[in-house]
Scaffold this motif. Structure first.
Motif, mmCIF file in Angstrom:
data_model
loop_
_atom_site.group_PDB
_atom_site.id
_atom_site.type_symbol
_atom_site.label_atom_id
_atom_site.label_comp_id
_atom_site.label_asym_id
_atom_site.label_seq_id
_atom_site.Cartn_x
_atom_site.Cartn_y
_atom_site.Cartn_z
ATOM 1 N N THR A 1 0.832 -1.457 -0.074
ATOM 2 C CA THR A 1 -0.534 0.233 -0.085
ATOM 3 C C THR A 1 0.823 1.512 0.118
ATOM 4 O OG1 THR A 1 -2.056 -1.230 1.222
ATOM 5 C CG2 THR A 1 -1.688 0.890 1.290
ATOM 6 N N GLY A 2 2.054 1.552 0.686
ATOM 7 C CA GLY A 2 2.403 2.374 0.862
ATOM 8 C C GLY A 2 3.484 2.459 -0.627
ATOM 9 N N HIS A 3 3.956 1.518 -1.740
ATOM 10 C CA HIS A 3 4.106 1.378 -2.977
ATOM 11 C C HIS A 3 3.189 2.214 -3.562
ATOM 12 C CE1 HIS A 3 7.936 0.612 -2.765
ATOM 13 N NE2 HIS A 3 8.406 -0.454 -1.921
ATOM 14 N N ASP A 4 1.975 1.547 -3.540
ATOM 15 C CA ASP A 4 1.154 2.203 -4.257
ATOM 16 C C ASP A 4 0.756 3.726 -4.119
ATOM 17 O OD1 ASP A 4 0.560 0.022 -5.521
ATOM 18 O OD2 ASP A 4 -1.413 -0.373 -3.678
ATOM 19 N N ALA A 5 0.799 4.281 -3.068
ATOM 20 C CA ALA A 5 0.530 5.531 -2.207
ATOM 21 C C ALA A 5 1.613 6.772 -2.856
ATOM 22 C CB ALA A 5 0.682 6.085 -1.038
ATOM 23 N N LEU A 6 2.649 6.117 -2.839
ATOM 24 C CA LEU A 6 4.181 7.000 -3.817
ATOM 25 C C LEU A 6 3.853 7.138 -4.750
ATOM 26 C CD1 LEU A 6 7.248 4.713 -1.698
ATOM 27 C CD2 LEU A 6 5.967 7.064 -1.283
ATOM 28 N N GLU A 7 3.246 6.150 -5.929
ATOM 29 C CA GLU A 7 3.074 5.985 -6.670
ATOM 30 C C GLU A 7 2.210 7.449 -7.342
ATOM 31 O OE1 GLU A 7 2.311 2.887 -9.444
ATOM 32 O OE2 GLU A 7 4.311 1.460 -8.823
ATOM 33 N N ALA A 8 1.165 7.272 -6.598
ATOM 34 C CA ALA A 8 0.165 8.936 -6.831
ATOM 35 C C ALA A 8 0.769 9.382 -6.406
ATOM 36 C CB ALA A 8 -0.782 8.246 -5.718
ATOM 37 N N LEU A 9 2.037 9.605 -5.467
ATOM 38 C CA LEU A 9 2.444 11.091 -4.870
ATOM 39 C C LEU A 9 3.402 11.429 -5.823
ATOM 40 C CD1 LEU A 9 2.591 13.029 -2.293
ATOM 41 C CD2 LEU A 9 4.551 11.367 -1.636
ATOM 42 N N GLU A 10 4.368 10.476 -6.489
ATOM 43 C CA GLU A 10 5.322 11.376 -7.062
ATOM 44 C C GLU A 10 4.756 12.342 -8.359
ATOM 45 O OE1 GLU A 10 6.855 8.009 -8.980
ATOM 46 O OE2 GLU A 10 7.977 6.760 -7.058
ATOM 47 N N PRO A 11 4.116 12.288 -8.573
ATOM 48 C CA PRO A 11 3.400 13.618 -10.352
ATOM 49 C C PRO A 11 3.624 14.161 -9.275
ATOM 50 C CG PRO A 11 2.276 11.624 -10.467
ATOM 51 C CD PRO A 11 2.697 11.310 -8.990
ATOM 52 N N HIS A 12 3.333 15.063 -8.267
ATOM 53 C CA HIS A 12 2.860 15.851 -7.414
ATOM 54 C C HIS A 12 4.379 16.790 -6.663
ATOM 55 C CE1 HIS A 12 -1.239 15.667 -7.973
ATOM 56 N NE2 HIS A 12 -1.569 14.816 -7.384
ATOM 57 N N GLY B 1 -1.458 19.864 -0.505
ATOM 58 C CA GLY B 1 -2.967 18.821 -0.839
ATOM 59 C C GLY B 1 -2.979 18.250 -1.589
ATOM 60 N N ALA B 2 -1.867 18.204 -2.403
ATOM 61 C CA ALA B 2 -1.985 16.813 -2.771
ATOM 62 C C ALA B 2 -1.342 15.746 -1.868
ATOM 63 C CB ALA B 2 -0.773 16.891 -4.182
ATOM 64 N N ALA B 3 -0.932 16.118 -0.278
ATOM 65 C CA ALA B 3 -0.276 14.805 0.231
ATOM 66 C C ALA B 3 -1.003 14.535 1.195
ATOM 67 C CB ALA B 3 1.229 15.775 0.607
ATOM 68 N N ARG B 4 -2.201 15.650 1.396
ATOM 69 C CA ARG B 4 -2.856 15.325 2.726
ATOM 70 C C ARG B 4 -4.861 14.016 1.266
ATOM 71 N NH1 ARG B 4 -5.060 14.941 7.263
ATOM 72 N NH2 ARG B 4 -6.906 14.762 7.062
ATOM 73 N N ASP B 5 -4.307 14.795 0.437
ATOM 74 C CA ASP B 5 -5.305 13.776 -0.368
ATOM 75 C C ASP B 5 -4.824 12.457 -1.487
ATOM 76 O OD1 ASP B 5 -7.051 15.769 -1.340
ATOM 77 O OD2 ASP B 5 -6.861 16.372 -2.592
ATOM 78 N N VAL B 6 -3.553 11.926 -1.299
ATOM 79 C CA VAL B 6 -2.635 11.187 -1.407
ATOM 80 C C VAL B 6 -3.092 9.681 -0.089
ATOM 81 C CG1 VAL B 6 -0.422 9.957 -1.040
ATOM 82 C CG2 VAL B 6 -1.155 11.321 -3.014
ATOM 83 N N TYR B 7 -3.009 10.670 1.664
ATOM 84 C CA TYR B 7 -2.406 10.285 2.335
ATOM 85 C C TYR B 7 -4.670 9.016 2.299
ATOM 86 C CZ TYR B 7 -3.149 9.751 7.336
ATOM 87 O OH TYR B 7 -3.606 9.681 9.007
ATOM 88 N N GLU B 8 -5.292 10.128 2.585
ATOM 89 C CA GLU B 8 -6.642 9.536 2.611
ATOM 90 C C GLU B 8 -7.328 8.941 1.626
ATOM 91 O OE1 GLU B 8 -9.333 13.707 2.366
ATOM 92 O OE2 GLU B 8 -8.214 14.760 3.940
ATOM 93 N N GLU B 9 -6.481 9.024 0.471
ATOM 94 C CA GLU B 9 -7.153 7.809 -0.379
ATOM 95 C C GLU B 9 -6.685 6.778 0.088
ATOM 96 O OE1 GLU B 9 -7.146 6.968 -5.026
ATOM 97 O OE2 GLU B 9 -6.769 8.992 -4.613
ATOM 98 N N TYR B 10 -4.856 6.590 0.579
ATOM 99 C CA TYR B 10 -4.524 5.425 0.394
ATOM 100 C C TYR B 10 -4.222 4.909 1.393
ATOM 101 C CZ TYR B 10 -3.261 6.127 -4.838
ATOM 102 O OH TYR B 10 -3.393 5.675 -6.413
#
Length: 329
Positions: free
Chosen positions: A248-259, A311-320
């Protein structure tokens, strides 16, 4: 290196400190000279806050720090925070008493070569200990005797942190806070600021996950907690990968990287995100690499992140991530 006041201690400390669990034990094999070089690199990078504990390598980390401070004649220039309590066996709340804690203090004084410990933190005691006034009376007594200059706690949960700061003797709280563990930024940070409590942030990189250097199929040594504590077999699972399931941590990182801005690394983004929170006094990344010590220290000079990045960091946290950690710690 920028400095911040460490709560009511009145001391100004480097906002990027050094955590020394890595050079003590439970992170694979690290030889003595490498451990000492990490401490030397921190001092050379103007880091003047070092965190340790008496159980890191059964005192090995404390001895490395004491050795380097001796050779540099730097005891008066560096604020050293150590921790005590996890050597108790069994690890029970009622054993957090003056007799036991004072023995641990004497041992740490010897290993660090300090007559008075700058800061003694109770080391993640059982929750029941926070409801024992006699435990905190013991800290008051040690402070009155001149054995410790300041007292604090290292906690697992926000609830423990909020209870701890009800005691006047508690001047600092060490807590896990990072992109995967955002709950402290709610009520606790507000109360810490109101009560002039210093906040020491540990596990900023979620055991390396938030550096971006770990692969999904990464293998860890048998004596590395990222191998033997994945499910909390040895201690609180929140200390390993911040309690987030590895995949799950890796999934979250992939979502965070573009930001993550192109001019900084994920590791720099992670530390800068933490430092952007005013309640934080210092963050204590640990490493076995002097180069990483220097790059961590340099984050102090980076500009704050944009509102969009936060904002992006918070969104990734909440989703993943939130569903796995927010209610637990």
């Amino acid at each position: 290196m920028n400095h911040r006041r460490l709560g009511s201690t009145g001391d100004d400390v480097s906002e990027v400190g050094l955590g020394t669990w890595n050079i003590g034990g439970s992170w694979g094999d690290v030889d003595d000279e490498t451990g000492r070089e990490v401490v030397r690199a921190a001092l050379d990078a103007d880091i003047d806050f070092i965190d340790t504990a008496d159980v890191y390598g059964d005192g090995r980390s404390e001895r490395h720090i004491g050795h380097v401070l001796d050779e540099r004649d730097a005891h008066d220039d560096v604020f050293v925070a150590t921790k005590a309590g996890r050597r108790l066996d069994p690890h029970e709340a009622d054993r957090y008493n003056y007799e036991n804690i004072s023995e641990f203090v004497a041992r740490s004084q010897e290993y660090l070569n300090e007559a008075t410990l700058d800061l003694l933190q109770l080391h993640c005691p059982p929750t029941e200990a926070y409801y024992q006034p006699e435990t905190f009376d013991a800290l008051e007594r040690l402070k009155g005797e001149g054995e410790i200059a300041h007292a604090g706690v290292s906690v697992e949960t926000v609830e423990e942190a909020l209870k701890a700061i009800e005691y006047d003797v508690v001047e600092t709280v060490q807590i896990i806070f990072n992109l995967f563990r955002q709950r402290p930024n709610e009520l606790f940070f507000e109360q810490a600021k109101r009560n002039d409590v210093g906040v020491i942030v540990r596990v900023p990189y979620a055991s390396g996950l938030l550096t971006g250097a770990l692969e999904r199929d990464q293998e860890f040594a048998e004596d590395d907690h990222r191998n033997f504590n994945r499910e909390g077999e040895a201690f609180d699972v929140g200390e390993t990968f911040a309690g987030v399931p590895y995949e799950t941590g890796h999934d979250a990182l992939e979502a965070l990287e573009p930001h993550v801005p192109e001019n900084i690394s994920l590791a720099e983004f992670t530390l800068r995100w933490i430092l952007d929170h005013e309640a934080v006094s210092t963050v204590i990344p640990g490493t076995t690499s002097p180069d990483h010590v220097r790059s961590n220290a340099a984050v102090s000079d980076l500009e704050p992140l944009s509102n969009q990045a936060h904002g992006a960091a918070r969104d990734v946290y909440e989703e993943y991530v939130a569903e796995h950690v927010h209610h637990r710690w």
